[in-house]
Every structure is written in structure tokens, then in C-alpha cells.
Design a protein around this motif. Structure first.
Motif, mmCIF file in Angstrom:
data_model
loop_
_atom_site.group_PDB
_atom_site.id
_atom_site.type_symbol
_atom_site.label_atom_id
_atom_site.label_comp_id
_atom_site.label_asym_id
_atom_site.label_seq_id
_atom_site.Cartn_x
_atom_site.Cartn_y
_atom_site.Cartn_z
ATOM 1 N N UNK A 1 -3.696 -2.687 -11.168
ATOM 2 C CA UNK A 1 -3.454 -1.425 -10.464
ATOM 3 C C UNK A 1 -2.154 -1.537 -9.667
ATOM 4 N N UNK A 2 -1.306 -0.523 -9.823
ATOM 5 C CA UNK A 2 -0.015 -0.514 -9.135
ATOM 6 C C UNK A 2 -0.171 0.010 -7.710
ATOM 7 N N UNK A 3 0.465 -0.680 -6.771
ATOM 8 C CA UNK A 3 0.408 -0.285 -5.355
ATOM 9 C C UNK A 3 1.829 -0.258 -4.789
ATOM 10 N N UNK A 4 2.091 0.707 -3.934
ATOM 11 C CA UNK A 4 3.402 0.773 -3.276
ATOM 12 C C UNK A 4 3.247 1.430 -1.912
ATOM 13 N N UNK A 5 4.269 1.345 -1.089
ATOM 14 C CA UNK A 5 4.268 1.995 0.224
ATOM 15 C C UNK A 5 5.018 3.317 0.133
ATOM 16 N N UNK A 6 4.370 4.382 0.578
ATOM 17 C CA UNK A 6 5.007 5.699 0.622
ATOM 18 C C UNK A 6 5.332 6.047 2.065
ATOM 19 N N UNK A 7 6.429 6.768 2.235
ATOM 20 C CA UNK A 7 6.816 7.180 3.590
ATOM 21 C C UNK A 7 6.349 8.614 3.826
ATOM 22 N N UNK A 8 5.498 8.775 4.823
ATOM 23 C CA UNK A 8 4.956 10.076 5.186
ATOM 24 C C UNK A 8 5.488 10.514 6.542
ATOM 25 N N UNK A 9 5.710 11.812 6.664
ATOM 26 C CA UNK A 9 5.938 12.447 7.964
ATOM 27 C C UNK A 9 4.783 13.425 8.165
#
Length: 255
Positions: free
Chosen positions: A1-9
Motif C-alpha cells: 500500500x502506497x503512503x505519502x504526506x499531503x499538505x492540508x490547509x
């Protein structure tokens, strides 16, 4: 499973004011924005307020704005954004903020109460109503509405002009009037209620300039403008300006 960090506002605040706050949140394959908001609550912002219920696109609770577009949080897949995109989540702009992503949508319930209900035909009891499938199909589409109020939020008559709210029911409830006006068993006219006149004079149908923005954001893909509002406008015009209809109404009044 692919995981990454997303930037949220994410907008944080209350009726007195607020601001966007930045968060980096883990994202896994197949997740929707509501999953990320829940992870944000669990890991970084336990006091973040968000309204949700079914997480299946059927309750209409998790309405918000994602990158400025009214959407359901539970039906917006993270896969539609690039991994480098900044994702902004804000409350629905057309309604007062209660806290964070939760807005006060009581305006809509007040408008719902203003729409006169279905009027049963005289002499028929419940269970005795009969309709053809063609009759059913005319308004069945409108019954798919989950009352997420995204159409109300994106309608610029409501969104950009607070002063219009008193006189304008909005697309969701004008669609309700259209549904009742199309109903072959609705006996409102016999009871003295002309739904077309009511739509124009009491619920602000004339404010709608058919930009179709309500249709574009509907998660149930209801063709609100083409199948409800435009036909209702056409019937209003016939009622008010068709010379034969006008003459017939004059004759009936004299009789």
C-alpha cells in the motif's frame, strides 16, 4: 500500500473569526478527504469540529468546500489531487459558521417549512392513489436529493447576496415546488394554491438565472436546472404571459 504526506490547509474558527491552519497528514491508497480529516482529528487536532454520519454519500452531512468547490468530504477521493497539491478545506460559505467546518444550515429547514405540502386529491384515501410509470419518472429524479445543501451553498443568489435569503428559497426547494407541480395527483390548484404563482411571487423563482452551478455540484447528479427549474420557469411564463391562458383565466373568474 502506497503512503505519502499531503499538505492540508483547514479552516479553524468560530462565529467571531478564524483562519486557515497548516497540517501535514498521512494519506493511504483509496482514501477520501473525510478519512484524512478523521486522521487529523486523531493525531493532531482532537478538537477539530466536522459534521458527518454515513460516510457513504447518502446522508448529506459532511458538506464543506474543498479548494473552493462545494463537495461532500466522503465522496471526494484523494486520488483526484496530485501528491504535491495543497488541499484547502473550508466550511460552506453561504451559511453561518458554528465552529471549524460545521455550519448552521437552519436556513434550509426554515425554507422547507415554507413550501406547501402535497395536497391529496379529494375523495381518494391513502393507498388508492394510482399513477403511470411515466408520471412517476417525471419527478422520481428529484426524490434522490440527500439534502446536502451543496446546491444552496453554490447558488450565487444565496452565496453572494445575504439580502436575498428572505425572498429566495434556493434551488433545492424550488426543485421541490417543481416536483409537486409535476405530480399528477397533487390537488393544490383545486384547493386554491397555484404552485407556479407561489414559486414566482413567494419563493423567488425569478432570482434564478439558470447558471447551472447547482447542477454541477449535486452529488446525486440531479439535473436541477434542466429538469426542474427551467421547466418551472416555462410554466410560470405560460401562466403569466400566454394570451390564451390569460384570457381563459379572465373568463373563469367572471364565471
Amino acid at each position: 500500500m502506497s503512503t505519502y504526506l499531503a499538505h492540508f490547509k483547514v479552516w479553524r474558527g468560530d462565529p467571531d473569526g478564524g483562519a486557515l491552519q497548516d497540517y501535514d497528514v498521512e494519506v493511504n491508497d483509496g482514501e477520501v478527504v473525510l478519512d484524512i480529516i478523521h486522521r487529523l482529528q486523531a493525531t493532531q487536532a482532537q478538537d477539530l469540529a466536522v459534521r458527518w454520519n454515513c460516510k457513504a454519500g447518502k446522508c448529506g452531512s459532511c458538506s464543506a468546500e474543498i479548494n473552493g468547490r462545494p463537495r461532500l468530504l466522503c465522496m471526494t477521493r484523494m486520488s483526484v489531487f496530485g501528491r504535491e497539491d495543497v488541499i484547502t478545506v473550508t466550511p460552506m460559505r453561504a451559511f453561518p459558521v458554528i465552529r471549524d467546518l460545521v455550519t448552521d444550515v437552519s436556513f434550509n429547514y426554515a425554507k422547507a417549512r415554507e413550501i406547501p405540502a402535497f395536497v391529496p386529491p379529494e375523495g381518494l384515501k391513502p393507498g388508492e392513489y394510482r399513477m403511470t410509470q411515466d408520471d412517476v419518472e417525471r419527478s422520481q429524479e428529484f426524490r434522490k436529493c440527500i439534502e446536502c445543501f451543496l446546491c444552496q451553498d453554490t447558488c450565487h443568489v444565496v452565496r453572494d447576496h445575504e439580502e436575498n435569503k428572505a425572498a429566495f428559497a434556493g434551488p433545492r426547494f424550488l426543485m421541490r415546488i417543481a416536483e409537486l407541480d409535476m405530480h399528477p395527483l397533487d390537488a393544490a390548484a383545486e384547493a386554491g394554491l397555484d404552485r407556479k404563482v407561489s414559486a414566482q411571487d413567494e419563493h423567488g423563482l425569478g432570482y434564478c438565472n439558470i447558471t447551472k452551478c447547482c447542477t454541477e455540484v449535486c452529488p446525486e447528479h440531479i439535473k436541477i436546472t434542466d429538469n426542474a427549474l427551467i421547466p418551472l420557469k416555462e410554466r410560470v411564463v405560460d401562466r403569466k404571459y400566454d394570451p390564451l391562458v390569460w384570457l381563459g383565466a379572465k373568463i373563469r373568474r367572471r364565471a
